[in-house]
Write a protein that holds these residues in place. Structure first.
Motif, short mmCIF file in Angstrom:
data_model
loop_
_atom_site.label_atom_id
_atom_site.label_comp_id
_atom_site.label_asym_id
_atom_site.label_seq_id
_atom_site.Cartn_x
_atom_site.Cartn_y
_atom_site.Cartn_z
N VAL A 81 0.97 34.37 17.34
CA VAL A 81 0.35 34.69 16.05
C VAL A 81 0.87 33.67 15.05
O VAL A 81 2.05 33.32 15.07
CB VAL A 81 0.73 36.13 15.59
N ILE A 82 0.00 33.19 14.19
CA ILE A 82 0.37 32.26 13.12
C ILE A 82 0.11 32.95 11.78
O ILE A 82 -0.93 33.58 11.61
CB ILE A 82 -0.47 30.96 13.20
N THR A 83 1.04 32.82 10.86
CA THR A 83 0.83 33.33 9.50
C THR A 83 1.03 32.18 8.53
O THR A 83 1.80 31.26 8.80
CB THR A 83 1.82 34.46 9.15
N ALA A 84 0.31 32.24 7.42
CA ALA A 84 0.47 31.16 6.44
C ALA A 84 0.00 31.58 5.07
O ALA A 84 -0.91 32.39 4.93
CB ALA A 84 -0.32 29.92 6.87
N LYS A 85 0.66 31.01 4.08
CA LYS A 85 0.17 31.09 2.71
C LYS A 85 -1.06 30.19 2.65
O LYS A 85 -1.26 29.34 3.50
CB LYS A 85 1.24 30.59 1.73
#
Length: 189
Positions: free
Chosen positions: A38-42
């Motif tokens: 899973v990738i999270t980003a602003k």
């Protein structure tokens, strides 16, 4: 294709979900697909972009089906969202940079080159306006990545129960889950 540049197949096809809990339950629980990462980003890029969670399901043969959940974007199917895209896989940074050089040499504008958590990608638009991503792995994914993905999905499902879910509340909930896992893991002592 002229020249020696080749892609290695589909890395992932990416879609947007306004219903992430139902999407996770369908692909993970009903279909039994693993979640390798899973990738999270602003928000990122040259235009305003909402914060997001980008989760991937293993559909076999190293291929993945991926979904974006954008925090604060209405569920209205007609609402403006960042575009869907197809990501093609290459093995090395040299191949990725060769694709970038080829696109630039042939007058195709490279929208962005981004290093994500586990991949590096370049983005272009095809003549129809569809985003095409060429991506390479930064490293092999491991069981630890899959475990992290499980915690990320659990944190996302918990966060979605909040009145105003945000990436920050997601990160806070994930930190709580990590802390709980570490407290329960006798190997960490």
């Amino acid at each position: 294709m002229p020249g020696s540049l080749r892609t290695r197949g589909v890395d992932h096809a990416a879609y947007v979900t306004a219903r992430p809990a139902e999407t996770i339950r369908f692909y993970r629980d009903v279909m039994g697909l693993r979640t390798p990462h899973v990738i999270t980003a602003k928000g990122w890029g040259s235009k305003p972009h909402p914060d997001f969670v980008h989760f991937f399901f293993d559909i076999g043969n190293g291929d993945r089906l991926a979904f974006f959940y954008y925090f604060g974007v209405p569920e209205d199917p007609g609402a403006a969202r960042p575009t869907y895209h197809l990501a093609l896989h290459v093995e090395t940074q040299e191949e990725l940079l060769a694709w970038r050089a080829r696109f630039e040499r042939l007058g195709v504008r490279v929208i962005a080159q981004i290093v994500h958590e586990t991949i590096e990608s370049i983005y272009v638009r095809d003549p129809n306006g569809m985003v095409l991503e060429i991506t390479r792995p930064l490293r092999e994914l491991s069981e630890r990545d899959e475990f992290d993905a499980e915690l990320s999905l659990a944190a996302l499902l918990d966060t979605l129960e909040e009145d105003d879910p945000t990436l920050e509340t997601f990160w806070q909930r994930k930190a709580e889950l990590v802390e709980k896992e570490l407290a329960n893991d006798p190997e960490e002592d």
